[in-house]
Design a protein around this motif. Structure first.
Motif, PDB file in Angstrom:
ATOM      1  N   LEU A   1      -5.834  -5.208  -6.969  1.00  0.00           N
ATOM      2  CA  LEU A   1      -5.014  -4.771  -5.836  1.00  0.00           C
ATOM      3  C   LEU A   1      -5.884  -4.313  -4.660  1.00  0.00           C
ATOM      4  CD1 LEU A   1      -2.125  -2.862  -7.686  1.00  0.00           C
ATOM      5  CD2 LEU A   1      -2.115  -5.204  -6.795  1.00  0.00           C
ATOM      6  N   ILE A   2      -6.993  -3.644  -4.951  1.00  0.00           N
ATOM      7  CA  ILE A   2      -7.883  -3.210  -3.862  1.00  0.00           C
ATOM      8  C   ILE A   2      -8.501  -4.450  -3.194  1.00  0.00           C
ATOM      9  CG2 ILE A   2      -9.992  -1.951  -3.266  1.00  0.00           C
ATOM     10  CD1 ILE A   2      -9.396  -0.009  -5.565  1.00  0.00           C
TER      11      ILE A   2
ATOM     12  N   SER B   1      -5.980  -6.293  -1.099  1.00  0.00           N
ATOM     13  CA  SER B   1      -5.611  -5.486   0.065  1.00  0.00           C
ATOM     14  C   SER B   1      -6.691  -5.595   1.150  1.00  0.00           C
ATOM     15  CB  SER B   1      -5.435  -4.032  -0.389  1.00  0.00           C
ATOM     16  OG  SER B   1      -5.414  -3.161   0.695  1.00  0.00           O
ATOM     17  N   ILE B   2      -7.942  -5.376   0.751  1.00  0.00           N
ATOM     18  CA  ILE B   2      -9.037  -5.425   1.728  1.00  0.00           C
ATOM     19  C   ILE B   2      -9.185  -6.841   2.299  1.00  0.00           C
ATOM     20  CG2 ILE B   2     -11.569  -5.290   1.968  1.00  0.00           C
ATOM     21  CD1 ILE B   2     -11.530  -3.027  -0.128  1.00  0.00           C
TER      22      ILE B   2
ATOM     23  N   ARG C   1       1.905   1.670  -3.489  1.00  0.00           N
ATOM     24  CA  ARG C   1       0.775   2.024  -4.372  1.00  0.00           C
ATOM     25  C   ARG C   1       0.425   3.500  -4.238  1.00  0.00           C
ATOM     26  NH1 ARG C   1      -3.778  -1.618  -2.468  1.00  0.00           N
ATOM     27  NH2 ARG C   1      -4.988  -0.537  -4.041  1.00  0.00           N
TER      28      ARG C   1
ATOM     29  N   LYS D   1      -6.620  -8.637   4.777  1.00  0.00           N
ATOM     30  CA  LYS D   1      -6.744  -8.235   6.184  1.00  0.00           C
ATOM     31  C   LYS D   1      -7.994  -8.859   6.815  1.00  0.00           C
ATOM     32  CE  LYS D   1      -6.258  -4.064   4.595  1.00  0.00           C
ATOM     33  NZ  LYS D   1      -6.096  -2.709   4.160  1.00  0.00           N
TER      34      LYS D   1
ATOM     35  N   TYR E   1       0.830  -1.212   0.000  1.00  0.00           N
ATOM     36  CA  TYR E   1       0.000   0.000   0.000  1.00  0.00           C
ATOM     37  C   TYR E   1       0.862   1.259   0.000  1.00  0.00           C
ATOM     38  CZ  TYR E   1      -4.134   2.728   0.146  1.00  0.00           C
ATOM     39  OH  TYR E   1      -5.127   3.596  -0.225  1.00  0.00           O
TER      40      TYR E   1
ATOM     41  N   PHE F   1     -13.563   5.899  -3.259  1.00  0.00           N
ATOM     42  CA  PHE F   1     -12.582   5.381  -4.218  1.00  0.00           C
ATOM     43  C   PHE F   1     -13.221   5.134  -5.583  1.00  0.00           C
ATOM     44  CE2 PHE F   1      -9.679   3.626  -0.909  1.00  0.00           C
ATOM     45  CZ  PHE F   1      -8.499   3.982  -1.515  1.00  0.00           C
TER      46      PHE F   1
HETATM   47  N1  URA Z   1      -8.888  -0.035   1.411  1.00  0.00           N
HETATM   48  C1  URA Z   1      -7.885  -0.907   1.591  1.00  0.00           C
HETATM   49  O1  URA Z   1      -7.720  -1.480   2.664  1.00  0.00           O
HETATM   50  N2  URA Z   1      -7.067  -1.148   0.556  1.00  0.00           N
HETATM   51  C2  URA Z   1      -7.203  -0.565  -0.658  1.00  0.00           C
HETATM   52  O2  URA Z   1      -6.445  -0.842  -1.549  1.00  0.00           O
HETATM   53  C3  URA Z   1      -8.260   0.353  -0.819  1.00  0.00           C
HETATM   54  C4  URA Z   1      -9.093   0.589   0.238  1.00  0.00           C
END
Ligand code: URA
Length: 451
Positions: free
Chosen positions: A183-184, A187-188, A172, A191, A169, A211
């Motif tokens: 990628l979004i 990433s989300i 990015r 986690k 991140y 976004f």
């Molecule tokens: N929230 C995130 O955790 N990651 C992203 O890439 C965008 C929004």
């Protein structure tokens, strides 16, 4: 394997639009986590992914490799179907503060981990930080024990969840590679999957304060989140919701906590759009977690919990368990605020046709409610209170908004920007719906759930 060749070939393959195998993705990430790949090569790969995209299978492998780059929690000691919730980020979005206590009161266990705000969207950790005494930094054992006892906990995200995401991140953010659906999604979800809930409720925001700027983009992200979650063994629902104007009346940390407490304590005077979104999310959460058979039953349960005061009592228990002062729920006026309040009045009569959410978020940030760098502090009492919504008729000189400016940072330039974020016209324009639609993986095979 020759390290130089592997990384070079991996980048070249993506540049040519080829599909990576699971093994290749895992190798790349394990090298990256050992600091064997310099930032310039990771950045080149991110750019190639942004331009060439990824197949569904690649996104699944990427997400799981990122999840496995750090710690994964085991919530098995909490009985019941555990729910997690994620909003893609908006302005004035305080739904977590409302729906966590309501779901907890309805018997849906929820361990909600949140981050700090960055840019113009707020972070739940900062909002909770404005409650005197409230501890967001619980250990995992403390958070789990609290969910076992009271059904819910709201804590800051532990730092060793998906460390690969942290590394990616940061790159990015400075290489113009944030806006990529693969990628979004990874990433989300890396986690969320690391936290280990059984089902996930997504709120994909669309509009000027989000976004995702268009409904098509939002749909694409929602579809990918649902499909990858399903591939990882989790059912999920994604609501697609409007973020053209801020959600509710307040933008800013303490102001948003106050609005959430007011909603739970005095639901009849709550902002309609905020209430509607919380109701929709809770009803979907209840069906997703198997507590209710239909959305209508979910609405009834939401109304019962809210109107009986059970939601307010549930928030009091959570605040108290985390060291905060529970009296702020019944007395939101106890939450710290500022006396330096600037009124912004309508310059002409007419209909409000725009309250630009992104600009409201940036202005709240400029007067101390948000941060542009993670190491910056926020001022809990800074922010904006909106007295109008898109579609409302306002008289000349009517107070449109109150700017809470504890540090006296407001100046003519910020005020002028704020004035142009709110547009008043003689003709009324149709207001946009709050809820654009929803996607669900429930009772469907992976393909069937995609409309
Ligand atoms: N929230 C995130 O955790 N990651 C992203 O890439 C965008 C929004």
């Amino acid at each position: 394997m020759n390290r130089e060749h592997f990384v070079y070939d991996f980048l070249a393959a993506k540049k040519a639009g080829k599909e990576h195998s699971e093994e290749e993705i895992r190798t790349f990430f394990s090298m990256m986590m050992k600091d064997d790949i310099p930032d310039y090569q990771i950045s080149a790969w991110l750019m190639a992914v942004c331009i060439k995209g990824m197949t569904f299978n690649e996104v699944v492998h990427l997400t799981l490799a990122m999840r496995d780059s750090g710690r994964t929690l085991n919530l098995d000691s909490i009985p019941g179907i555990k729910l997690d919730k994620h909003s893609t980020g908006g302005v004035g979005d305080k739904t977590t503060l409302v729906i966590v206590p309501i779901l907890a009161a309805a018997g849906v266990p929820i361990l909600k981990m949140s981050g700090r705000g960055l840019g113009f969207t707020g972070g739940t950790t900062d909002k909770l930080g404005s409650i005197p005494g409230f501890r967001t930094g619980l250990s995992i054992q403390e958070a789990v024990a609290q969910v076992q006892r009271w059904g819910g906990a709201m804590v800051s995200q532990v730092s060793d969840l998906s460390p690969a995401d942290k590394r990616l991140y940061a790159l990015r953010d400075v290489t113009a590679t944030v806006d990529s659906i693969p990628l979004i999604t990874s990433s989300i979800l890396s986690k969320k999957l690391a936290v280990g809930a059984d089902v996930i409720l997504f709120d994909v925001k669309i509009g000027s304060g989000a976004f995702m700027r268009s409904l098509d983009e939002g749909m694409e992200l929602a579809r990918m989140l649902i499909r990858v979650s399903k591939a990882a063994g989790k059912d999920s629902v994604a609501l697609l919701t409007n973020m053209d104007e801020p959600l509710g009346r307040a933008v800013g940390n303490a102001l948003e906590v106050r609005e959430a407490c007011e909603l739970l304590t005095y639901p009849h005077s709550a902002d309609r759009r905020l209430l509607e979104l919380c109701r929709e999310m809770v009803a979907n959460g209840l069906t997703l977690a198997g507590k209710k058979k239909s959305i209508n039953e979910g609405y009834e349960e939401f109304d019962r919990i809210l109107n009986s005061g059970d939601g307010a009592r549930s928030l009091e228990r959570i605040v108290s368990a985390q060291g905060g002062d529970p009296s702020i729920v019944a007395h939101p006026e106890f939450i710290p605020s500022t006396d330096n309040i600037i009124e912004v009045r309508a310059e002409r009569p007419g209909y409000v046709t725009q309250i630009h959410a992104g600009e409201c978020g940036r202005i709240a940030m400029a007067i101390g409610a948000g941060r542009s760098k993670l190491e910056n502090d926020v001022n809990p009492s800074a922010g904006i209170v909106l007295n109008c919504h898109i579609g409302d008729y306002v008289e000349r000189s009517q107070v449109l908004t109150l700017l809470h400016d504890p540090m006296g940072l407001m100046n003519d330039e910020i005020l002028a920007r704020f004035r142009s974020a709110i547009v008043i016209k003689a003709e009324r324009t149709a207001s946009t719906p709050l809820l654009y639609g929803e996607l669900s993986s429930l009772n469907s095979t992976e393909e069937e759930c995609i409309p």
